[in-house]
Design a protein around this motif. Sequence first.
Motif, PDB file in Angstrom:
ATOM      1  N   LYS A  17     -12.315  -3.944   3.521  1.00  0.00           N
ATOM      2  CA  LYS A  17     -12.370  -5.061   2.545  1.00  0.00           C
ATOM      3  C   LYS A  17     -10.984  -5.314   1.930  1.00  0.00           C
ATOM      4  N   ASP A  18     -10.187  -4.263   1.757  1.00  0.00           N
ATOM      5  CA  ASP A  18      -8.824  -4.434   1.234  1.00  0.00           C
ATOM      6  C   ASP A  18      -7.943  -5.135   2.277  1.00  0.00           C
ATOM      7  N   VAL A  19      -8.124  -4.746   3.530  1.00  0.00           N
ATOM      8  CA  VAL A  19      -7.353  -5.370   4.614  1.00  0.00           C
ATOM      9  C   VAL A  19      -7.684  -6.859   4.677  1.00  0.00           C
ATOM     10  N   MET A  62      -1.622  -0.759   9.345  1.00  0.00           N
ATOM     11  CA  MET A  62      -1.694   0.668   9.679  1.00  0.00           C
ATOM     12  C   MET A  62      -2.867   1.358   8.974  1.00  0.00           C
ATOM     13  N   THR A  63      -3.642   0.574   8.205  1.00  0.00           N
ATOM     14  CA  THR A  63      -4.870   1.096   7.590  1.00  0.00           C
ATOM     15  C   THR A  63      -5.833   1.506   8.697  1.00  0.00           C
ATOM     16  N   THR A  64      -6.674   2.519   8.447  1.00  0.00           N
ATOM     17  CA  THR A  64      -7.784   2.756   9.379  1.00  0.00           C
ATOM     18  C   THR A  64      -8.869   1.758   9.012  1.00  0.00           C
ATOM     19  N   TYR A  91       4.726  -3.677  -2.529  1.00  0.00           N
ATOM     20  CA  TYR A  91       3.664  -4.077  -3.458  1.00  0.00           C
ATOM     21  C   TYR A  91       2.525  -3.074  -3.328  1.00  0.00           C
ATOM     22  N   ASN A  92       1.950  -2.681  -4.459  1.00  0.00           N
ATOM     23  CA  ASN A  92       0.769  -1.818  -4.473  1.00  0.00           C
ATOM     24  C   ASN A  92      -0.089  -2.228  -5.664  1.00  0.00           C
ATOM     25  N   ARG A  93      -1.399  -2.064  -5.525  1.00  0.00           N
ATOM     26  CA  ARG A  93      -2.298  -2.457  -6.624  1.00  0.00           C
ATOM     27  C   ARG A  93      -1.918  -1.726  -7.905  1.00  0.00           C
ATOM     28  N   THR A  94      -1.647  -0.428  -7.800  1.00  0.00           N
ATOM     29  CA  THR A  94      -1.204   0.346  -8.961  1.00  0.00           C
ATOM     30  C   THR A  94       0.303   0.550  -8.832  1.00  0.00           C
ATOM     31  N   SER A 111       2.551   2.128 -10.477  1.00  0.00           N
ATOM     32  CA  SER A 111       3.170   3.451 -10.698  1.00  0.00           C
ATOM     33  C   SER A 111       3.335   4.231  -9.387  1.00  0.00           C
ATOM     34  N   LYS A 112       2.455   3.950  -8.415  1.00  0.00           N
ATOM     35  CA  LYS A 112       2.537   4.686  -7.140  1.00  0.00           C
ATOM     36  C   LYS A 112       3.705   4.204  -6.270  1.00  0.00           C
ATOM     37  N   ALA A 113       4.350   3.111  -6.694  1.00  0.00           N
ATOM     38  CA  ALA A 113       5.537   2.642  -5.954  1.00  0.00           C
ATOM     39  C   ALA A 113       6.813   3.000  -6.702  1.00  0.00           C
ATOM     40  N   GLY A 123       0.832  -1.198   0.000  1.00  0.00           N
ATOM     41  CA  GLY A 123       0.000   0.000   0.000  1.00  0.00           C
ATOM     42  C   GLY A 123       0.867   1.247   0.000  1.00  0.00           C
ATOM     43  N   THR A 124       1.216   1.702  -1.202  1.00  0.00           N
ATOM     44  CA  THR A 124       2.119   2.865  -1.311  1.00  0.00           C
ATOM     45  C   THR A 124       1.368   4.067  -1.893  1.00  0.00           C
ATOM     46  N   GLY A 125       0.260   4.415  -1.232  1.00  0.00           N
ATOM     47  CA  GLY A 125      -0.538   5.575  -1.648  1.00  0.00           C
ATOM     48  C   GLY A 125      -0.044   6.844  -0.972  1.00  0.00           C
ATOM     49  N   ILE A 126      -0.955   7.772  -0.708  1.00  0.00           N
ATOM     50  CA  ILE A 126      -0.595   9.071  -0.114  1.00  0.00           C
ATOM     51  C   ILE A 126       0.243   8.852   1.147  1.00  0.00           C
ATOM     52  N   MET A 127      -0.209   7.968   2.024  1.00  0.00           N
ATOM     53  CA  MET A 127       0.473   7.738   3.300  1.00  0.00           C
ATOM     54  C   MET A 127       1.642   6.769   3.152  1.00  0.00           C
ATOM     55  N   THR A 148       1.053  -3.025   6.258  1.00  0.00           N
ATOM     56  CA  THR A 148       0.021  -2.697   5.280  1.00  0.00           C
ATOM     57  C   THR A 148      -0.591  -1.353   5.622  1.00  0.00           C
ATOM     58  N   ILE A 149      -0.824  -0.540   4.588  1.00  0.00           N
ATOM     59  CA  ILE A 149      -1.669   0.656   4.749  1.00  0.00           C
ATOM     60  C   ILE A 149      -2.414   0.818   3.426  1.00  0.00           C
ATOM     61  N   VAL A 150      -3.516   0.051   3.324  1.00  0.00           N
ATOM     62  CA  VAL A 150      -4.324   0.027   2.108  1.00  0.00           C
ATOM     63  C   VAL A 150      -5.541   0.933   2.332  1.00  0.00           C
ATOM     64  N   GLY A 175      -5.582  15.874   1.282  1.00  0.00           N
ATOM     65  CA  GLY A 175      -4.580  15.340   2.191  1.00  0.00           C
ATOM     66  C   GLY A 175      -5.197  14.050   2.718  1.00  0.00           C
ATOM     67  N   PHE A 176      -6.484  14.129   2.990  1.00  0.00           N
ATOM     68  CA  PHE A 176      -7.262  12.978   3.449  1.00  0.00           C
ATOM     69  C   PHE A 176      -8.571  12.978   2.669  1.00  0.00           C
ATOM     70  N   MET A 177      -8.810  11.892   1.917  1.00  0.00           N
ATOM     71  CA  MET A 177      -9.943  11.867   0.995  1.00  0.00           C
ATOM     72  C   MET A 177     -11.279  11.689   1.723  1.00  0.00           C
ATOM     73  N   LEU A 178     -12.277  12.407   1.200  1.00  0.00           N
ATOM     74  CA  LEU A 178     -13.624  12.342   1.763  1.00  0.00           C
ATOM     75  C   LEU A 178     -14.146  10.897   1.808  1.00  0.00           C
ATOM     76  N   LYS A 179     -13.837  10.108   0.772  1.00  0.00           N
ATOM     77  CA  LYS A 179     -14.362   8.732   0.746  1.00  0.00           C
ATOM     78  C   LYS A 179     -13.749   7.891   1.873  1.00  0.00           C
ATOM     79  N   HIS A 180     -12.492   8.183   2.245  1.00  0.00           N
ATOM     80  CA  HIS A 180     -11.897   7.453   3.372  1.00  0.00           C
ATOM     81  C   HIS A 180     -12.477   7.938   4.701  1.00  0.00           C
ATOM     82  N   PHE A 181     -12.808   9.224   4.763  1.00  0.00           N
ATOM     83  CA  PHE A 181     -13.454   9.755   5.977  1.00  0.00           C
ATOM     84  C   PHE A 181     -14.818   9.076   6.155  1.00  0.00           C
TER      85      PHE A 181
HETATM   86  P1  NAP Z   1      -4.490   5.921  -0.826  1.00  0.00           P
HETATM   87  O1  NAP Z   1      -3.664   7.019  -1.385  1.00  0.00           O
HETATM   88  O2  NAP Z   1      -5.699   5.455  -1.554  1.00  0.00           O
HETATM   89  O3  NAP Z   1      -3.495   4.683  -0.558  1.00  0.00           O
HETATM   90  C1  NAP Z   1      -3.916   3.358  -0.385  1.00  0.00           C
HETATM   91  C2  NAP Z   1      -3.100   2.509  -1.350  1.00  0.00           C
HETATM   92  O4  NAP Z   1      -3.366   1.130  -1.086  1.00  0.00           O
HETATM   93  C3  NAP Z   1      -3.500   2.784  -2.809  1.00  0.00           C
HETATM   94  O5  NAP Z   1      -2.337   3.100  -3.547  1.00  0.00           O
HETATM   95  C4  NAP Z   1      -4.145   1.486  -3.244  1.00  0.00           C
HETATM   96  O6  NAP Z   1      -3.901   1.116  -4.574  1.00  0.00           O
HETATM   97  C5  NAP Z   1      -3.501   0.470  -2.325  1.00  0.00           C
HETATM   98  N1  NAP Z   1      -4.379  -0.682  -2.151  1.00  0.00           N
HETATM   99  C6  NAP Z   1      -5.675  -0.701  -1.804  1.00  0.00           C
HETATM  100  N2  NAP Z   1      -6.128  -1.955  -1.766  1.00  0.00           N
HETATM  101  C7  NAP Z   1      -5.084  -2.734  -2.099  1.00  0.00           C
HETATM  102  C8  NAP Z   1      -4.934  -4.125  -2.241  1.00  0.00           C
HETATM  103  N3  NAP Z   1      -5.960  -4.952  -2.016  1.00  0.00           N
HETATM  104  N4  NAP Z   1      -3.730  -4.591  -2.598  1.00  0.00           N
HETATM  105  C9  NAP Z   1      -2.698  -3.735  -2.829  1.00  0.00           C
HETATM  106  N5  NAP Z   1      -2.777  -2.404  -2.714  1.00  0.00           N
HETATM  107  C10 NAP Z   1      -3.966  -1.924  -2.349  1.00  0.00           C
HETATM  108  O7  NAP Z   1      -4.975   6.313   0.645  1.00  0.00           O
HETATM  109  P2  NAP Z   1      -4.162   6.990   1.851  1.00  0.00           P
HETATM  110  O8  NAP Z   1      -4.606   8.393   2.000  1.00  0.00           O
HETATM  111  O9  NAP Z   1      -2.712   6.673   1.740  1.00  0.00           O
HETATM  112  O10 NAP Z   1      -4.809   6.203   3.074  1.00  0.00           O
HETATM  113  C11 NAP Z   1      -4.495   4.851   3.345  1.00  0.00           C
HETATM  114  C12 NAP Z   1      -5.172   4.450   4.649  1.00  0.00           C
HETATM  115  O11 NAP Z   1      -4.689   5.282   5.707  1.00  0.00           O
HETATM  116  C13 NAP Z   1      -6.692   4.602   4.639  1.00  0.00           C
HETATM  117  O12 NAP Z   1      -7.300   3.586   5.404  1.00  0.00           O
HETATM  118  C14 NAP Z   1      -6.896   5.950   5.289  1.00  0.00           C
HETATM  119  O13 NAP Z   1      -8.176   6.052   5.892  1.00  0.00           O
HETATM  120  C15 NAP Z   1      -5.776   5.959   6.314  1.00  0.00           C
HETATM  121  N6  NAP Z   1      -5.289   7.290   6.718  1.00  0.00           N
HETATM  122  C16 NAP Z   1      -5.110   8.283   5.808  1.00  0.00           C
HETATM  123  C17 NAP Z   1      -4.671   9.526   6.230  1.00  0.00           C
HETATM  124  C18 NAP Z   1      -4.469  10.670   5.278  1.00  0.00           C
HETATM  125  O14 NAP Z   1      -4.404  11.824   5.754  1.00  0.00           O
HETATM  126  N7  NAP Z   1      -4.346  10.432   3.980  1.00  0.00           N
HETATM  127  C19 NAP Z   1      -4.396   9.752   7.583  1.00  0.00           C
HETATM  128  C20 NAP Z   1      -4.551   8.698   8.488  1.00  0.00           C
HETATM  129  C21 NAP Z   1      -5.000   7.475   8.038  1.00  0.00           C
HETATM  130  P3  NAP Z   1      -4.460   1.985  -5.804  1.00  0.00           P
HETATM  131  O15 NAP Z   1      -3.404   3.025  -6.014  1.00  0.00           O
HETATM  132  O16 NAP Z   1      -4.592   1.024  -6.913  1.00  0.00           O
HETATM  133  O17 NAP Z   1      -5.781   2.567  -5.351  1.00  0.00           O
END
Ligand code: NAP
Length: 291
Positions: A72-74, A97-99, A33-36, A38-40, A11-15, A66-68, A234-240
């Motif tokens: 359901k992803d967890v 570390m996912t919420t 490893y990340n689903r997409t 390019s983000k890694a 899980g190499t997204g925003i966080m 993990t921070i996905v 910074g933090f997406m509405l859909k995750h909130f």
């Molecule tokens: P994000 O940018 O969407 O990062 C999540 C990453 O996990 C995405 O790159 C996603 O791949 C990948 N992923 C999801 N399901 C997967 C799977 N089954 N296998 C492999 N990779 C998978 O979100 P984020 O903002 O970093 O947040 C991640 C988590 O931390 C969430 O639970 C969020 O609620 C929590 N959080 C976020 C913040 C914040 O401020 N951003 C703060 C505290 C906690 P894709 O790129 O393909 O979508």
Amino acid sequence: MTTLKKVGFIGTGIMGAAMAGHLMDAGFDVSVYNRTKSKAQALIERGAKWCDTVGECAKGQDVVITIVGYPKDVEQVYLGAGGIIDSAKAGAYLVDMTTSSPILAEKIFASAQAKSLHAVDAPVTGGDVGARNATLTILVGGAEDDFNTLQPIFTAMGKNIVYEGSAGAGQKTKACNQIAIAGTLAGVCEAFAYAKASGLDVEKVYSAIATGAAGSFQMTNVARKGLDGNFNPGFMLKHFGKDLAIGTETATAYGASLPILAMVLHEIRKLEAAGNGDLGTQALLKYYGVK
Ligand code: NAP
């Protein structure tokens, strides 16, 4: 003493991208490893080893992090066929570390224990800024010995690292955090909705109240961005929305009545249905017509 060297990071997204980078800086041998993919890419260019599957990323590691996105992803990455529980070596430490849901964290803990794996739930607060600056607050549930062993991992990514109790306690604490934010952010948005409706200058109101008793992180960081017309996440509405749904569902299970939480979740669902889910949480201003 257990030495932790090899880390699989999923899980190499925003966080996650920033957090995995800090582990590399601290000298851990990081695979990603990340689903997409390019983000890694930036991590791969810095020397992280790319893995083609979750299982490959978990295999042979001392620690799997993990921070996905969603519960359901967890569930998929831990409990799915060929996932982390199936693939990690006996004795490995698993850190989610996912919420996510505290009930799911308890389930993963039990499945891990049955395979001689050490699972902890370790969600974070501090946002994208905290991830970038390695100043996250890390809320940990699981066995206290595992919390102690994982200190070098946690200190590479965070500052305020707290053991909250048995499996699920980290996620329950994170739910408390999100519940407090929901009420605060909605209150801030309502203040500016009132200012606008009553004919005041919103900016003048902001200057007058943001540094007083009504001041908060939600006011000066989150709403401020929205007032400036910046809705980048910074933090997406859909995750909130996901977090508040975890809060409402588990509150019912635990017998707590949280009417404001339910109301804010309803507002967020309306914004998501209108196509705003990828915006930052400051988009709650749009629900109130402030922006
Ligand atoms: P994000 O940018 O969407 O990062 C999540 C990453 O996990 C995405 O790159 C996603 O791949 C990948 N992923 C999801 N399901 C997967 C799977 N089954 N296998 C492999 N990779 C998978 O979100 P984020 O903002 O970093 O947040 C991640 C988590 O931390 C969430 O639970 C969020 O609620 C929590 N959080 C976020 C913040 C914040 O401020 N951003 C703060 C505290 C906690 P894709 O790129 O393909 O979508």
